[in-house]
Design an enzyme around this catalytic site. Structure first.
Site, PDB file in Angstrom:
ATOM      1  CG  ASN A 134      -0.356  -0.177   2.499  1.00  0.00           C
ATOM      2  OD1 ASN A 134       0.765  -0.666   2.623  1.00  0.00           O
ATOM      3  ND2 ASN A 134      -1.052   0.259   3.528  1.00  0.00           N
ATOM      4  N   PRO A 158       9.308  -7.553  -1.661  1.00  0.00           N
ATOM      5  CG  PRO A 158       9.437  -6.609  -3.806  1.00  0.00           C
ATOM      6  CD  PRO A 158      10.170  -7.504  -2.842  1.00  0.00           C
ATOM      7  CB  SER A 209      -3.032  -9.027   6.869  1.00  0.00           C
ATOM      8  OG  SER A 209      -2.460 -10.264   6.500  1.00  0.00           O
ATOM      9  CD  GLU A 230       5.665  -1.544  12.409  1.00  0.00           C
ATOM     10  OE1 GLU A 230       4.540  -1.121  12.724  1.00  0.00           O
ATOM     11  OE2 GLU A 230       6.693  -1.235  13.030  1.00  0.00           O
ATOM     12  CG  LEU A 231       0.937  -7.239  12.346  1.00  0.00           C
ATOM     13  CD1 LEU A 231       0.494  -8.312  13.327  1.00  0.00           C
ATOM     14  CD2 LEU A 231       1.499  -7.883  11.079  1.00  0.00           C
ATOM     15  CB  CYS A 264      -1.351   0.349   8.184  1.00  0.00           C
ATOM     16  SG  CYS A 264      -0.081   1.599   8.191  1.00  0.00           S
ATOM     17  CD  GLU A 361      -6.509  -3.605   8.030  1.00  0.00           C
ATOM     18  OE1 GLU A 361      -6.175  -4.772   7.768  1.00  0.00           O
ATOM     19  OE2 GLU A 361      -5.698  -2.679   8.216  1.00  0.00           O
TER      20      GLU A 361
HETATM   21  P1  NAD Z   1      -0.528  -9.549   3.432  1.00  0.00           P
HETATM   22  O1  NAD Z   1      -0.451 -10.033   4.832  1.00  0.00           O
HETATM   23  O2  NAD Z   1      -1.509 -10.187   2.530  1.00  0.00           O
HETATM   24  O3  NAD Z   1       0.896  -9.689   2.697  1.00  0.00           O
HETATM   25  C1  NAD Z   1       2.050  -9.049   3.188  1.00  0.00           C
HETATM   26  C2  NAD Z   1       3.285  -9.739   2.657  1.00  0.00           C
HETATM   27  O4  NAD Z   1       3.354 -11.059   3.196  1.00  0.00           O
HETATM   28  C3  NAD Z   1       3.329  -9.909   1.150  1.00  0.00           C
HETATM   29  O5  NAD Z   1       4.636  -9.628   0.719  1.00  0.00           O
HETATM   30  C4  NAD Z   1       2.980 -11.380   0.955  1.00  0.00           C
HETATM   31  O6  NAD Z   1       3.498 -11.921  -0.244  1.00  0.00           O
HETATM   32  C5  NAD Z   1       3.612 -12.004   2.166  1.00  0.00           C
HETATM   33  N1  NAD Z   1       3.070 -13.286   2.603  1.00  0.00           N
HETATM   34  C6  NAD Z   1       1.802 -13.739   2.482  1.00  0.00           C
HETATM   35  N2  NAD Z   1       1.666 -14.942   3.095  1.00  0.00           N
HETATM   36  C7  NAD Z   1       2.880 -15.238   3.625  1.00  0.00           C
HETATM   37  C8  NAD Z   1       3.401 -16.334   4.398  1.00  0.00           C
HETATM   38  N3  NAD Z   1       2.615 -17.349   4.774  1.00  0.00           N
HETATM   39  N4  NAD Z   1       4.689 -16.298   4.784  1.00  0.00           N
HETATM   40  C9  NAD Z   1       5.493 -15.260   4.450  1.00  0.00           C
HETATM   41  N5  NAD Z   1       5.071 -14.213   3.708  1.00  0.00           N
HETATM   42  C10 NAD Z   1       3.776 -14.193   3.310  1.00  0.00           C
HETATM   43  O7  NAD Z   1      -0.782  -7.981   3.531  1.00  0.00           O
HETATM   44  P2  NAD Z   1      -0.933  -6.911   2.351  1.00  0.00           P
HETATM   45  O8  NAD Z   1      -2.217  -7.137   1.646  1.00  0.00           O
HETATM   46  O9  NAD Z   1       0.300  -6.832   1.543  1.00  0.00           O
HETATM   47  O10 NAD Z   1      -1.002  -5.545   3.175  1.00  0.00           O
HETATM   48  C11 NAD Z   1      -2.170  -5.096   3.765  1.00  0.00           C
HETATM   49  C12 NAD Z   1      -2.103  -5.228   5.264  1.00  0.00           C
HETATM   50  O11 NAD Z   1      -0.894  -4.659   5.750  1.00  0.00           O
HETATM   51  C13 NAD Z   1      -3.211  -4.498   5.980  1.00  0.00           C
HETATM   52  O12 NAD Z   1      -3.687  -5.275   7.055  1.00  0.00           O
HETATM   53  C14 NAD Z   1      -2.518  -3.241   6.484  1.00  0.00           C
HETATM   54  O13 NAD Z   1      -3.146  -2.625   7.575  1.00  0.00           O
HETATM   55  C15 NAD Z   1      -1.168  -3.766   6.825  1.00  0.00           C
HETATM   56  N6  NAD Z   1      -0.155  -2.716   6.857  1.00  0.00           N
HETATM   57  C16 NAD Z   1       0.372  -2.355   8.066  1.00  0.00           C
HETATM   58  C17 NAD Z   1       1.315  -1.339   8.136  1.00  0.00           C
HETATM   59  C18 NAD Z   1       1.891  -0.907   9.454  1.00  0.00           C
HETATM   60  O14 NAD Z   1       2.861  -0.176   9.439  1.00  0.00           O
HETATM   61  N7  NAD Z   1       1.345  -1.306  10.591  1.00  0.00           N
HETATM   62  C19 NAD Z   1       1.714  -0.685   6.969  1.00  0.00           C
HETATM   63  C20 NAD Z   1       1.171  -1.077   5.758  1.00  0.00           C
HETATM   64  C21 NAD Z   1       0.238  -2.100   5.706  1.00  0.00           C
END
Ligand code: NAD
Length: 459
Positions: A134, A158, A209, A230-231, A264, A361
């Site tokens: 994002n 990434p 997430s 960071e979730l 987020c 969320e």
């Molecule tokens: P996501 O959890 O779907 O994916 C994040 C990353 O994890 C991706 O690179 C993905 O390929 C990888 N991934 C997926 N499954 C995995 C596994 N089993 N093992 C290892 N890696 C794996 O999240 P997203 O859709 O990319 O991002 C959205 C989420 O991120 C939202 O919940 C948002 O709030 C959160 N977010 C938090 C912050 C923060 O700073 N707190 C910042 C940005 C986004």
């Protein structure tokens, strides 16, 4: 192959070969072999490389912004903003890394010979950094910049929805003087991320997430690896009745719908004091209606498509659930027809915490506004969540806002502002919003480990 899809047109932009266990093993081994020499490189050289990276990033801002918009749908002005604001992070790390990791003498004893106690910070080693799409420049750099500066090697995965931007970062870092082995991009989705965790790494820094973060923590728990998470969030904002509702409405529309609500720390639920609720909702709906949704490459666009197609259904379900439980739809509520993953900016009122839209969320352009009687009710509702990333209070009265925010269990507190991150302040989530902190001096120290030295010239 990983298909990069433009979410505004649904066209395939590129196809990329994904990393697998054998390429990951090779990359991890070369990173480990190079890391010690990098840690011995004078800090001045590492600082110079990151400084040069910043210059390259700004000189290529326009083309990088277009790539970002094309691969994840962020409106072009917002992509440009993200790239411009990168300089603030870079400047912070350039200015503070040296003092953050300098040796600390904590005792120079008076005995003979005197005992000296010293803390020295050493890099963690090889860090797997798994990132979200994002704000790929922000969330990625929160980890890789301080990691590189403190002498670590980084295997950077990434998100599969922002891979082209990730590859561009790698190219610029290498061009700036960071050795290829020290920063290695990893291409792929969840399976690749899982395979990365199985490598001989020393730490995992993850942004994404809660559900993935939890899987990651569980996967590396037997090895007791250092984990930073960071979730997600379900961030609340509370509007008190002591201010003009129009100004708060304008600010909160931006907080809720910037980047199509895919931040987020986006405002995900609003509480407003009953006395001004009617005026606030009217102003909020009017400001939301004025948002221009459309082609994210168009300079006028405020709201682009969602980055991920499946999220359209999540939003539809939240709207249907809210309406079935008695909410009122003030605006929007549907996906748009035609190509692209567009969802109308949506405002729901008469909502409550039985509804998914106030609990889960949304990560999209949708907001629930709930009326409250007083501060006590607002505090109770703000805390009624599994998340704890940020919380905002809009009030004329600073003491009142601080009193309220002091009682909310969240990592960041905003008075008359929202959806804001500062490189000078720790960025940390509580409960399901994360573990550990990035940014600030705490975020630099998170990437090193202290060694305790007990030193005496003779025994
Ligand atoms: P996501 O959890 O779907 O994916 C994040 C990353 O994890 C991706 O690179 C993905 O390929 C990888 N991934 C997926 N499954 C995995 C596994 N089993 N093992 C290892 N890696 C794996 O999240 P997203 O859709 O990319 O991002 C959205 C989420 O991120 C939202 O919940 C948002 O709030 C959160 N977010 C938090 C912050 C923060 O700073 N707190 C910042 C940005 C986004």
């Amino acid at each position: 192959m990983l298909k990069v899809i433009n979410p505004a047109t649904e066209h395939v932009v590129r196809e990329l070969a994904e990393d697998d266990s054998s390429t990951l093993a090779r990359k991890t081994a070369t990173a480990r072999a190079a890391q010690r020499a990098w840690a011995r490189t004078p800090l001045a050289n590492r600082l110079a490389a990151v400084r040069r990276f910043g210059e390259l990033l700004q000189s290529r801002r326009e083309s990088l912004a277009k790539i970002l918009t094309t691969e994840m749908g962020k409106p072009i002005r917002q992509s440009r903003n993200e790239l411009t604001a990168m300089q603030g992070r870079i400047d912070f790390f350039l200015e503070h890394t040296e003092t953050a990791i300098a040796d600390e003498v904590v005792l120079l004893g008076a005995g003979t010979p005197p005992m000296e106690e010293r803390i020295r910070y050493e890099p963690l080693g090889v860090i797997a950094s798994i990132s979200a799409w994002n704000y790929p420049y922000f969330v990625g750099s929160n980890v890789y910049l301080p990691a590189i500066l403190t002498g670590n090697a980084v295997l950077y995965k990434p998100s599969e929805f922002a891979t082209l931007s990730g590859l561009a970062v790698a190219e610029l870092l290498h061009q700036a003087g960071v050795p290829d082995e020290i920063f290695q991009p990893i291409v792929g989705g969840g399976d690749t991320g899982r395979a990365l965790l199985a490598q001989e790494i020393d730490a995992v820094c993850f942004t994404g997430s809660y559900s993935t973060g939890r899987k990651i923590a569980e996967a590396v728990a037997p090895r007791l690896l250092r984990v930073q998470l960071e979730l997600g969030g379900k961030d609340p904002a509370y509007v008190c009745d002591d201010l003009h509702p129009g100004a708060a409405a304008t600010a909160l529309v931006e907080g809720a719908f910037y980047n199509a609500g895919q931040s987020c720390c986006a405002v995900e639920r609003i509480y407003v004091q009953r006395r001004i609720a009617g005026d606030f909702i009217a102003a909020f709906v009017e400001a939301t209606r004025a948002l221009i949704m459309g082609n994210p490459l168009d300079e006028r666009t405020d709201v682009g498509p969602l980055a991920r197609q499946p999220q359209l259904e999540v939003l539809e379900c939240q709207v249907a659930d809210a309406l079935a439980r008695g909410a009122q739809l003030e605006l929007g509520g549907r996906r748009c027809s035609g190509p692209g993953y567009f969802f109308e900016p949506t405002v729901l009122t008469r909502v409550n915490h039985d509804m998914a839209v106030m609990r889960e969320e949304s990560f999209g352009p949708i907001i629930g506004i709930q009326e409250v009687a007083d501060d006590a009710e607002a505090i109770g509702l703000m805390n009624d969540t599994e998340y704890g990333l940020t919380a905002a209070v809009y009030s004329r009265d600073r003491a009142r806002a601080e009193r309220i925010l002091g009682q909310v269990n969240a990592g960041s507190a905003y008075w008359n502002c929202c959806d804001r991150v500062s490189p000078r302040l720790p960025w940390s989530g509580r409960k399901h919003s994360g573990l550990g902190a990035t940014l600030s001096v705490a975020g630099i120290r998170a990437l090193v480990q202290p060694k305790a030295w007990h030193l005496r010239s003779s025994c």
